[in-house]
Design a protein around this motif. Structure first.
Motif, PDB file in Angstrom:
ATOM      1  N   PRO A   1       0.823  -1.222   0.000  1.00 13.91           N
ATOM      2  CA  PRO A   1       0.000   0.000   0.000  1.00 13.91           C
ATOM      3  C   PRO A   1       0.856   1.271   0.000  1.00 13.91           C
ATOM      4  O   PRO A   1       0.506   2.253  -0.639  1.00 13.91           O
ATOM      5  N   TRP A   2       1.981   1.235   0.691  1.00 13.65           N
ATOM      6  CA  TRP A   2       2.814   2.438   0.741  1.00 13.65           C
ATOM      7  C   TRP A   2       3.379   2.778  -0.643  1.00 13.65           C
ATOM      8  O   TRP A   2       3.393   3.934  -1.055  1.00 13.65           O
ATOM      9  N   GLY A   3       3.834   1.745  -1.352  1.00 14.25           N
ATOM     10  CA  GLY A   3       4.383   1.956  -2.692  1.00 14.25           C
ATOM     11  C   GLY A   3       3.341   2.603  -3.587  1.00 14.25           C
ATOM     12  O   GLY A   3       3.625   3.572  -4.301  1.00 14.25           O
ATOM     13  N   TYR A   4       2.133   2.090  -3.524  1.00 15.73           N
ATOM     14  CA  TYR A   4       1.057   2.657  -4.336  1.00 15.73           C
ATOM     15  C   TYR A   4       0.832   4.120  -3.959  1.00 15.73           C
ATOM     16  O   TYR A   4       0.797   4.998  -4.811  1.00 15.73           O
ATOM     17  N   PHE A   5       0.736   4.354  -2.664  1.00 12.12           N
ATOM     18  CA  PHE A   5       0.465   5.707  -2.184  1.00 12.12           C
ATOM     19  C   PHE A   5       1.561   6.683  -2.611  1.00 12.12           C
ATOM     20  O   PHE A   5       1.300   7.750  -3.148  1.00 12.12           O
ATOM     21  N   SER A   6       2.830   6.284  -2.387  1.00 13.67           N
ATOM     22  CA  SER A   6       3.905   7.242  -2.649  1.00 13.67           C
ATOM     23  C   SER A   6       4.080   7.483  -4.148  1.00 13.67           C
ATOM     24  O   SER A   6       4.343   8.605  -4.570  1.00 13.67           O
ATOM     25  N   GLN A   7       3.906   6.424  -4.957  1.00 14.43           N
ATOM     26  CA  GLN A   7       3.998   6.616  -6.412  1.00 14.43           C
ATOM     27  C   GLN A   7       2.941   7.603  -6.896  1.00 14.43           C
ATOM     28  O   GLN A   7       3.209   8.494  -7.694  1.00 14.43           O
ATOM     29  N   CYS A   8       1.724   7.396  -6.414  1.00 11.81           N
ATOM     30  CA  CYS A   8       0.630   8.276  -6.822  1.00 11.81           C
ATOM     31  C   CYS A   8       0.893   9.697  -6.361  1.00 11.81           C
ATOM     32  O   CYS A   8       0.700  10.648  -7.111  1.00 11.81           O
ATOM     33  N   LEU A   9       1.348   9.834  -5.138  1.00 18.69           N
ATOM     34  CA  LEU A   9       1.568  11.160  -4.577  1.00 18.69           C
ATOM     35  C   LEU A   9       2.615  11.927  -5.392  1.00 18.69           C
ATOM     36  O   LEU A   9       2.409  13.069  -5.783  1.00 18.69           O
ATOM     37  N   LEU A  10       3.744  11.245  -5.674  1.00 19.64           N
ATOM     38  CA  LEU A  10       4.805  11.911  -6.424  1.00 19.64           C
ATOM     39  C   LEU A  10       4.319  12.310  -7.808  1.00 19.64           C
ATOM     40  O   LEU A  10       4.538  13.430  -8.258  1.00 19.64           O
ATOM     41  N   ALA A  11       3.651  11.368  -8.472  1.00 17.70           N
ATOM     42  CA  ALA A  11       3.260  11.641  -9.861  1.00 17.70           C
ATOM     43  C   ALA A  11       2.157  12.701  -9.933  1.00 17.70           C
ATOM     44  O   ALA A  11       2.222  13.593 -10.774  1.00 17.70           O
ATOM     45  N   THR A  12       1.162  12.619  -9.045  1.00 20.04           N
ATOM     46  CA  THR A  12       0.092  13.620  -9.137  1.00 20.04           C
ATOM     47  C   THR A  12       0.608  15.000  -8.761  1.00 20.04           C
ATOM     48  O   THR A  12       0.192  15.993  -9.331  1.00 20.04           O
ATOM     49  N   SER A  13       1.550  15.056  -7.814  1.00 18.86           N
ATOM     50  CA  SER A  13       2.015  16.377  -7.405  1.00 18.86           C
ATOM     51  C   SER A  13       2.779  17.061  -8.530  1.00 18.86           C
ATOM     52  O   SER A  13       2.897  18.271  -8.554  1.00 18.86           O
ATOM     53  N   GLN A  14       3.304  16.269  -9.476  1.00 13.97           N
ATOM     54  CA  GLN A  14       4.025  16.885 -10.596  1.00 13.97           C
ATOM     55  C   GLN A  14       3.162  16.979 -11.845  1.00 13.97           C
ATOM     56  O   GLN A  14       3.644  17.354 -12.915  1.00 13.97           O
ATOM     57  N   SER A  15       1.892  16.623 -11.730  1.00 16.47           N
ATOM     58  CA  SER A  15       1.107  16.478 -12.957  1.00 16.47           C
ATOM     59  C   SER A  15       0.920  17.783 -13.716  1.00 16.47           C
ATOM     60  O   SER A  15       0.900  17.782 -14.938  1.00 16.47           O
ATOM     61  N   LEU A  16       0.830  18.891 -13.017  1.00 10.26           N
ATOM     62  CA  LEU A  16       0.648  20.151 -13.738  1.00 10.26           C
ATOM     63  C   LEU A  16       1.937  20.604 -14.401  1.00 10.26           C
ATOM     64  O   LEU A  16       1.970  20.925 -15.578  1.00 10.26           O
ATOM     65  N   SER A  17       3.026  20.608 -13.626  1.00 12.16           N
ATOM     66  CA  SER A  17       4.268  21.123 -14.207  1.00 12.16           C
ATOM     67  C   SER A  17       4.822  20.183 -15.269  1.00 12.16           C
ATOM     68  O   SER A  17       5.390  20.639 -16.256  1.00 12.16           O
ATOM     69  N   ALA A  18       4.637  18.870 -15.098  1.00 12.16           N
ATOM     70  CA  ALA A  18       5.193  17.945 -16.082  1.00 12.16           C
ATOM     71  C   ALA A  18       4.442  18.005 -17.404  1.00 12.16           C
ATOM     72  O   ALA A  18       4.987  17.680 -18.448  1.00 12.16           O
ATOM     73  N   ASN A  19       3.191  18.413 -17.370  1.00 12.04           N
ATOM     74  CA  ASN A  19       2.403  18.443 -18.597  1.00 12.04           C
ATOM     75  C   ASN A  19       2.122  19.858 -19.076  1.00 12.04           C
ATOM     76  O   ASN A  19       1.214  20.071 -19.873  1.00 12.04           O
ATOM     77  N   ALA A  20       2.938  20.797 -18.589  1.00 10.03           N
ATOM     78  CA  ALA A  20       2.673  22.199 -18.919  1.00 10.03           C
ATOM     79  C   ALA A  20       2.596  22.429 -20.423  1.00 10.03           C
ATOM     80  O   ALA A  20       1.792  23.229 -20.891  1.00 10.03           O
ATOM     81  N   HIS A  21       3.423  21.710 -21.195  1.00 12.82           N
ATOM     82  CA  HIS A  21       3.428  21.949 -22.644  1.00 12.82           C
ATOM     83  C   HIS A  21       2.087  21.589 -23.294  1.00 12.82           C
ATOM     84  O   HIS A  21       1.671  22.248 -24.232  1.00 12.82           O
ATOM     85  N   ILE A  22       1.443  20.567 -22.789  1.00 10.95           N
ATOM     86  CA  ILE A  22       0.122  20.227 -23.347  1.00 10.95           C
ATOM     87  C   ILE A  22      -0.928  21.179 -22.803  1.00 10.95           C
ATOM     88  O   ILE A  22      -1.767  21.687 -23.538  1.00 10.95           O
TER      89      ILE A  22
END
Lengths: 412, 284
Positions: free
Chosen positions: B91-112
């Motif tokens: 469960p921790w792996g799932y949580f931390s992966q999601c947290l890291l990726a969602t927290s960067q979702s705006l800046s990582a996709n800024a070009h789109i």
């Protein structure tokens, strides 16, 4: 039906300049304060600027409207606001129909995915439903000419293929309102022609289009009306011939003040002399406007000249300059004897096959070996004929020649 | 016009509570395609492919077993250390992966995001969903070790699966909600303050130590336990372990608190994110 498809009311957009990062924590919290207290924040601050200021216009159903202006005039900002990418600072806009915007081709393409996967993904990014993409899939692939490479990752595509595919997806969007931003600046000329044709087709089907381009010829070909933005404000809106003409004039060397313009009413320096040009116009203009030439066929121009005393053996010269300061034509006649009073010089032409744009007459009159008057005629001549030139501005020459083309086999 | 007729109104400063649910529904196909894109693109051109999903927690659990159980000798409620850590890491792996990726979702996709509009919530949602695939692979890996320990080792008597296992999907859902809520908060803050981009990695690491993964909640002194329970992940991980092993700590009151907090973070995260997404292209 009577309501316009696009209605923009006093849209403004304020940008902050320089560092976006606040310098102190207090400023940082200030930024998060509720809106009520910081209402007029920004408008008076020096580090902000209005990218758009009170822009209003409306576009009727099926109309194609061009958007022109220098870089930074707010064209892209306006399209971004209308396509909901960012919010305006104030103002309102109504879009009465499904909207699609082509602000850049290939957005959302993922290099690792195949052409097929990217068609679906890009279509979905642009707002298409999966079923809709499925229905149009073959058309899209055929338009992009990539059928053989559908299962290859797009990172292995040539840049031409990439762009073709991207445009193909976007061009097959079904929407009532389409925003297009300078997309045609990509791809080889054959494909550009195809894209232009596709947009023309879209227009024929009665969709409403707002079209940004720096290619004035594209605007002339496609747009019924044109909006000219300058410094974030609406400078002029009206028929494409008028607005593009005025814009071209402002951009041309006429307006930079280097030539010795002369207002015929004040007639400085030549006021006491024997002759002065006082005005010019097209005789019976088909455009209805005395300085706008809309026919490719015969026309006549008259020039009014006032003579304060009789002139014997006078010389008259006339020249036509284009916006780039290039001499298009010049001609002179000698041995003119004219009495006192107002006269009209009339010139009949079989046609003026120059490309649409702004031109200026230059007229001069010599008597007794002396220059009596010279006038760079105002207002300028606006040629508003159908463009018959290459569709890219850099390949637009001086002339506008209708040309019939065919291929004939030579038998030996 | 008929039913196809609709009007889009563009205006500034809509209310904080305005969320474009209708738009979200319209873009549901995009959601699934993004899930697919995430999954396919992550392991294209890797030799091991999805095997990485399995290797990550496996190796981490192994290292933890060596360092914390063998080395520092932190108790594991009497369970085989490897299994104990693995159970927490799923469960921790799932949580931390999601947290890291969602927290960067705006800046990582800024070009789109700067070029085309779609409800921005689609991106974090797609991340939370696409990570489920990795989580399932890890869960299956964990289960194979679990059965091995249960049936082939003397530790079998310690392993008491019970009816709380039925809570498993629910606990995962809660982990998803929590990571989404926190991720959205950080994504929104990152737009303005890039510091959060660096902070989030550090924060996740700290959070892992604040969560009973390398230690059981039972080693936390009774009077400090409420503090540990303020961390919703603690309750999720502990509940997970309780279902599989029948040891650990599960209390309805604590769980209710953690669920309430999860909901609070999710709702406030959605609203803050939604507030920021409207003009974030101007600052990013």
């Amino acid at each position: 039906m009577s309501k316009p498809m696009i209605e923009v009311e006093n849209i403004s957009k304020l940008y902050r300049l320089g560092e976006v990062k606040p310098r102190t924590l207090r400023e940082a919290f200030g930024g998060w304060r509720p809106r009520g207290r910081s209402k007029d924040r920004g408008s008076s601050r020096p580090d902000t600027f209005w990218a758009l200021k009170d822009v209003s216009f409306s576009v009727a159903r099926g109309e194609v409207v061009g958007l022109i202006g220098k870089n930074g005039a707010g064209k892209s900002t306006l399209l971004k606001i209308l396509s909901k990418i960012t919010e305006p600072a104030s103002g309102l806009a109504f879009l009465r129909g499904r909207v699609s915007s082509l602000l850049e081709v290939g957005t959302g393409f993922h290099p690792e995915l195949t052409g097929r996967e990217n068609i679906y993904l890009n279509g979905a990014v642009l707002g298409m439903r999966r079923r809709e993409i499925g229905r149009k899939f073959d058309q899209i692939a055929a338009f992009a000419e990539v059928e053989r490479f559908l299962d290859t990752p797009v990172k292995r595509y040539s840049s031409g293929m990439y762009v073709r595919l991207a445009f193909a997806v976007a061009a097959h969007l079904e929407s009532e309102i389409l925003f297009v931003d300078e997309v045609l600046a990509v791809g080889d000329s054959a494909f550009q022609k195809k894209c232009l044709g596709k947009i023309g087709e879209v227009v024929e089907r009665g969709r409403t289009v707002l079209f940004v381009s720096h290619q004035l010829n594209q605007i002339r070909r496609l747009c019924h009306r044109t909006i000219w933005l300058e410094g974030g404000s609406l400078k002029q809106i009206g028929s494409t011939a008028d607005v593009v003409g005025a814009y071209e004039l402002a951009m041309s060397s006429f307006s930079n003040g280097s030539d010795d313009r002369k207002d015929p009413s004040t007639n400085n320096g030549f006021g006491r002399l024997a002759a002065s040009f006082v005005g010019w116009q097209i005789l019976e203009p088909s455009s209805g406007k005395p300085q706008v030439l809309s026919t490719e066929g015969p026309f006549a121009v008259k020039m009014a000249v006032r003579f304060n005393k009789p002139v014997r053996d006078g010389h008259h010269g006339i020249a036509l300059w284009n916006g780039d300061g290039l001499l298009i034509w010049a001609w002179a006649v000698g041995g003119l004897s004219v009495g006192e009073g107002l006269h009209e010089f009339v010139y009949r032409f079989q046609g003026l096959p120059v490309r649409p744009g702004v031109y200026r007459w230059q007229a001069s009159f010599y008597g007794g070996g002396k220059l009596l008057d010279m006038w760079y005629c105002l207002p300028e001549l606006v040629v508003a004929t159908e463009p018959r030139t290459h569709f890219r501005d850099e390949w637009t020459g001086v002339l506008n020649l209708p040309c019939d083309f065919c291929v004939e086999r030579v038998t030996q | 016009m008929g039913k196809d007729y609709y009007e889009v109104v563009i205006q500034p400063n809509r209310s904080w509570l305005y969320v474009d649910w209708k738009g979200l529904l319209h873009y549901r196909d995009l959601l699934w395609l993004l899930v697919r894109r995430d999954f396919v693109s992550k392991y294209k051109q890797t030799i091991l492919g999805p095997l990485w999903f399995f290797l990550q927690p496996f190796l981490t659990a192994l290292i933890f077993a060596l360092v914390f159980a063998r080395g520092i000798k932190i108790p594991t409620d009497g369970l085989p250390p490897f299994l104990f850590y693995f159970c927490g890491l799923v469960p921790w792996g799932y949580f931390s992966q999601c947290l890291l990726a969602t927290s960067q979702s705006l800046s990582a996709n800024a070009h789109i995001l700067g070029k085309v509009y779609f409800p921005r919530l689609v991106i974090p949602l797609s991340i939370v969903i696409s990570n489920v695939a990795a989580m399932v692979i890890q869960l299956v890996t964990f289960l194979s070790f679990y059965f091995y320990f249960k049936f082939f080792t003397p530790a079998s008597s310690l392993i008491q699966p019970n009816e709380f296992l039925l809570l498993l999907p629910f606990l995962f859902l809660q982990a998803a909600m929590l990571s989404l809520g926190f991720g959205l908060w950080i994504a929104a803050l990152t737009v303005k303050y890039r510091d959060f981009q660096h902070l989030v990695g550090f924060l996740t690491q700290l959070w892992m130590y604040a969560t009973p993964i390398i230690y059981p909640l039972s080693v936390v002194p009774e009077r400090l336990r409420w503090l540990a329970v303020l961390n919703p992940m603690a309750v999720i991980v502990e509940g997970f372990r309780y279902g599989f092993f029948g040891v650990g700590f599960l209390d309805v009151g604590y769980w209710a608190v953690s669920f309430g907090m999860t909901c609070f973070f999710l709702v406030s995260g959605v609203l803050v994110f939604n507030r920021v997404e409207r003009t974030f292209v101007d600052t990013i």
